[in-house]
Structure formats: structure tokens, C-alpha cells
Scaffold this motif. Structure first.
Motif, PDB file in Angstrom:
ATOM      1  N   VAL A 139       0.738  -1.335   0.008  1.00 54.52           N
ATOM      2  CA  VAL A 139      -0.100   0.111   0.072  1.00 54.52           C
ATOM      3  C   VAL A 139       0.847   1.342   0.203  1.00 54.52           C
ATOM      4  CG1 VAL A 139      -1.610   1.131   1.529  1.00 54.52           C
ATOM      5  CG2 VAL A 139      -1.787  -1.100   1.052  1.00 54.52           C
ATOM      6  N   ALA A 140       2.089   1.438   0.865  1.00 55.63           N
ATOM      7  CA  ALA A 140       2.705   2.426   0.822  1.00 55.63           C
ATOM      8  C   ALA A 140       3.537   2.574  -0.362  1.00 55.63           C
ATOM      9  CB  ALA A 140       3.734   2.136   1.868  1.00 55.63           C
ATOM     10  N   ILE A 141       3.767   1.449  -0.916  1.00 55.95           N
ATOM     11  CA  ILE A 141       4.764   1.608  -2.333  1.00 55.95           C
ATOM     12  C   ILE A 141       3.766   2.277  -3.497  1.00 55.95           C
ATOM     13  CG2 ILE A 141       5.635   0.364  -4.248  1.00 55.95           C
ATOM     14  CD1 ILE A 141       6.854  -1.450  -2.040  1.00 55.95           C
ATOM     15  N   GLU A 142       2.454   1.583  -3.430  1.00 54.15           N
ATOM     16  CA  GLU A 142       1.561   2.145  -4.364  1.00 54.15           C
ATOM     17  C   GLU A 142       1.281   3.724  -4.093  1.00 54.15           C
ATOM     18  OE1 GLU A 142      -2.837   1.078  -6.055  1.00 54.15           O
ATOM     19  OE2 GLU A 142      -2.807   1.012  -3.829  1.00 54.15           O
ATOM     20  N   ASN A 143       0.835   4.060  -2.832  1.00 57.49           N
ATOM     21  CA  ASN A 143       0.657   5.478  -2.555  1.00 57.49           C
ATOM     22  C   ASN A 143       1.750   6.461  -3.244  1.00 57.49           C
ATOM     23  OD1 ASN A 143      -1.780   4.910  -1.830  1.00 57.49           O
ATOM     24  ND2 ASN A 143      -1.061   4.875   0.763  1.00 57.49           N
ATOM     25  N   ALA A 144       3.191   5.827  -2.770  1.00 59.44           N
ATOM     26  CA  ALA A 144       4.273   6.681  -3.425  1.00 59.44           C
ATOM     27  C   ALA A 144       4.294   6.817  -4.866  1.00 59.44           C
ATOM     28  CB  ALA A 144       5.475   6.213  -2.765  1.00 59.44           C
ATOM     29  N   GLN A 145       4.033   5.713  -5.590  1.00 60.85           N
ATOM     30  CA  GLN A 145       3.970   5.763  -6.969  1.00 60.85           C
ATOM     31  C   GLN A 145       3.081   6.435  -7.582  1.00 60.85           C
ATOM     32  OE1 GLN A 145       3.681   1.243  -7.622  1.00 60.85           O
ATOM     33  NE2 GLN A 145       6.045   1.307  -8.170  1.00 60.85           N
ATOM     34  N   LEU A 146       1.773   6.507  -6.914  1.00 57.13           N
ATOM     35  CA  LEU A 146       0.699   7.327  -7.386  1.00 57.13           C
ATOM     36  C   LEU A 146       1.109   8.834  -7.072  1.00 57.13           C
ATOM     37  CD1 LEU A 146      -2.536   5.600  -6.278  1.00 57.13           C
ATOM     38  CD2 LEU A 146      -1.830   5.935  -8.552  1.00 57.13           C
ATOM     39  N   TYR A 147       1.750   9.198  -6.264  1.00 53.09           N
ATOM     40  CA  TYR A 147       2.090  10.620  -5.811  1.00 53.09           C
ATOM     41  C   TYR A 147       3.133  11.015  -6.903  1.00 53.09           C
ATOM     42  CZ  TYR A 147       4.110  14.513  -3.355  1.00 53.09           C
ATOM     43  OH  TYR A 147       4.444  15.675  -2.991  1.00 53.09           O
ATOM     44  N   GLU A 148       3.902  10.166  -7.281  1.00 53.88           N
ATOM     45  CA  GLU A 148       5.142  10.572  -8.368  1.00 53.88           C
ATOM     46  C   GLU A 148       4.326  10.969  -9.666  1.00 53.88           C
ATOM     47  OE1 GLU A 148       8.313  10.933  -8.374  1.00 53.88           O
ATOM     48  OE2 GLU A 148       8.136  11.110  -6.175  1.00 53.88           O
ATOM     49  N   ALA A 149       3.447   9.943  -9.919  1.00 54.02           N
ATOM     50  CA  ALA A 149       2.644  10.133 -11.238  1.00 54.02           C
ATOM     51  C   ALA A 149       2.166  11.510 -11.114  1.00 54.02           C
ATOM     52  CB  ALA A 149       1.894   8.785 -11.421  1.00 54.02           C
ATOM     53  N   ILE A 150       1.221  11.915  -9.958  1.00 58.53           N
ATOM     54  CA  ILE A 150       0.525  12.943  -9.988  1.00 58.53           C
ATOM     55  C   ILE A 150       1.632  14.143 -10.115  1.00 58.53           C
ATOM     56  CG2 ILE A 150      -0.890  14.603  -8.448  1.00 58.53           C
ATOM     57  CD1 ILE A 150      -2.284  11.682  -7.505  1.00 58.53           C
ATOM     58  N   ARG A 151       2.591  14.036  -9.248  1.00 57.79           N
ATOM     59  CA  ARG A 151       3.675  15.224  -9.641  1.00 57.79           C
ATOM     60  C   ARG A 151       3.937  15.370 -10.894  1.00 57.79           C
ATOM     61  NH1 ARG A 151       7.823  15.163  -4.794  1.00 57.79           N
ATOM     62  NH2 ARG A 151       8.985  14.855  -6.600  1.00 57.79           N
ATOM     63  N   ARG A 152       4.332  14.378 -11.459  1.00 63.02           N
ATOM     64  CA  ARG A 152       4.714  14.487 -12.937  1.00 63.02           C
ATOM     65  C   ARG A 152       3.735  15.088 -13.729  1.00 63.02           C
ATOM     66  NH1 ARG A 152       6.893   9.249 -12.130  1.00 63.02           N
ATOM     67  NH2 ARG A 152       5.291   8.288 -13.337  1.00 63.02           N
ATOM     68  N   HIS A 153       2.819  14.766 -13.956  1.00 57.29           N
ATOM     69  CA  HIS A 153       1.509  14.977 -14.640  1.00 57.29           C
ATOM     70  C   HIS A 153       1.078  16.496 -14.395  1.00 57.29           C
ATOM     71  CE1 HIS A 153      -1.979  14.937 -17.057  1.00 57.29           C
ATOM     72  NE2 HIS A 153      -2.978  15.618 -15.887  1.00 57.29           N
ATOM     73  N   ALA A 154       1.110  16.937 -12.872  1.00 53.08           N
ATOM     74  CA  ALA A 154       1.277  18.476 -12.677  1.00 53.08           C
ATOM     75  C   ALA A 154       2.352  19.255 -13.330  1.00 53.08           C
ATOM     76  CB  ALA A 154       1.213  18.458 -11.314  1.00 53.08           C
ATOM     77  N   SER A 155       3.409  18.637 -13.260  1.00 51.50           N
ATOM     78  CA  SER A 155       4.549  19.266 -13.969  1.00 51.50           C
ATOM     79  C   SER A 155       4.692  19.449 -15.318  1.00 51.50           C
ATOM     80  CB  SER A 155       5.823  18.722 -13.453  1.00 51.50           C
ATOM     81  OG  SER A 155       7.099  19.322 -13.825  1.00 51.50           O
ATOM     82  N   GLU A 156       4.027  18.542 -16.198  1.00 48.21           N
ATOM     83  CA  GLU A 156       3.987  18.532 -17.478  1.00 48.21           C
ATOM     84  C   GLU A 156       2.859  19.276 -17.909  1.00 48.21           C
ATOM     85  OE1 GLU A 156       3.138  14.478 -18.645  1.00 48.21           O
ATOM     86  OE2 GLU A 156       5.204  13.986 -18.141  1.00 48.21           O
ATOM     87  N   LEU A 157       1.670  19.495 -17.000  1.00 46.36           N
ATOM     88  CA  LEU A 157       0.748  20.447 -17.087  1.00 46.36           C
ATOM     89  C   LEU A 157       1.097  21.894 -16.953  1.00 46.36           C
ATOM     90  CD1 LEU A 157      -2.211  20.624 -17.927  1.00 46.36           C
ATOM     91  CD2 LEU A 157      -2.876  20.597 -15.584  1.00 46.36           C
TER      92      LEU A 157
END
Length: 166
Positions: A139-157
Motif C-alpha cells: 500500500v505504501a509503495i502504491e501511494n508513493a508511485q501514485l504521488y510521483e505520477a501526479i507530480r509528473r503530470h502536474a509538472s507537465e501540465l
């Protein structure tokens, strides 16, 4: 924390509070191949290169395959007495092994591996505790991976909006 690297560090640090061990590693799965993404205790034994380069095809690695199929932990009391244990010369001083699949939403996403130089070091109770911990680690790994994906997406946006307004 939601920082992926820090989550991995904390999992390894906390694993020692759950089940005593001498060395530990986290393997994550990518297309049926388990790759070590974080480890502790290997450097002191001169095994850093061996563990960091380790990539194992799950279906061709008996213990990983067994865990993948059963979706349960395993404990190997004496690796030297086991026929299908991969007796890598670099890892030959590790005599007992405990591992649990990191399960998430019905899928196995990796493995949490512990080892000791003492034969018979791990028990079935250790396996049960390790599995419960590995499930939480998933669960902790998934949350961290989701957070990274959101950060990347926000940066690209943000980059895209900046480009359009300039």
C-alpha cells in the motif's frame, strides 16, 4: 512520506522491527522479472554489486515462483540443504531466508526478502508477521508511485500552460 525512495528506506528500516534479520531487500516486478530496488546489510558483506545487479525471472526462480503461485510467504531453514536454492557463491554465507510477496489489489508487485547467516533463524511466525508487513508495504509503495505520477503530470501540465501563455 510519499517520496518513493524514502518509502523504500522506511520499509527496510521498519522490517527489522517486525522480523529480525541480517540483510534485507525489496524486489519489484516488471514484466515477470524481479529487480532489487532497495537493500540493506549487503554492503557490510561486500555484496553490493551482487545484489544491485540482481534480476530474476520469477518463473525460473523456484522460491519466487512458489510465492507467486501460492501468494504466501516462504521460510527456508537452511539454504545449503535445499536442492533448488540458487547457491550463488556471493550469497553462500546466507544460510536462512524468509520472504513474502508484496501483494496489492490481488496482484503480486514484488517481494520482501530477509536473510541470516544462521541456519534455522526464521520461523513460521516470522513468515506470518513478514507477510502482514509486506501487505502494508504494498500500500505504501502504491501511494508513493501514485504521488510521483501526479507530480509528473502536474509538472507537465504546468509546463504546457506556461508554453501556451508565453
Amino acid at each position: 512520506t510519499l517520496e518513493f525512495e524514502e518509502v523504500l528506506d522506511r520499509i527496510l528500516t521498519s522490517a527489522g522491527r517486525v522480523v529480525a534479520h541480517e540483510v534485507a531487500d525489496i524486489m519489484l516486478l516488471e514484466a515477470g522479472v524481479a529487480r532489487v530496488v532497495r537493500h540493506e546489510g549487503y554492503a557490510e558483506r561486500g555484496l553490493t554489486d551482487a545484489i544491485e545487479g540482481l534480476r530474476l525471472t520469477v518463473s525460473k526462480t523456484p522460491y519466487l515462483d512458489r510465492m507467486a503461485r501460492s501468494r504466501r510467504w516462504i521460510v527456508v531453514s537452511d539454504t545449503h540443504a535445499e536442492e533448488d536454492w540458487a547457491n550463488d557463491v556471493a550469497m553462500s554465507e546466507m544460510r536462512s531466508y524468509a520472504s513474502a510477496p508484496i501483494r496489492l489489489k490481488g496482484q503480486i508487485v514484488g517481494f520482501l526478502n530477509l536473510a541470516s547467516t544462521v541456519p534455522g533463524f526464521f520461523s513460521a511466525q516470522d513468515g506470518d508477521r513478514l507477510q502482514a508487513f509486506a501487505d502494508q508495504a504494498g500500500v505504501a509503495i502504491e501511494n508513493a508511485q501514485l504521488y510521483e505520477a501526479i507530480r509528473r503530470h502536474a509538472s507537465e501540465l504546468e509546463r504546457h500552460v506556461t508554453e501556451r501563455t508565453t
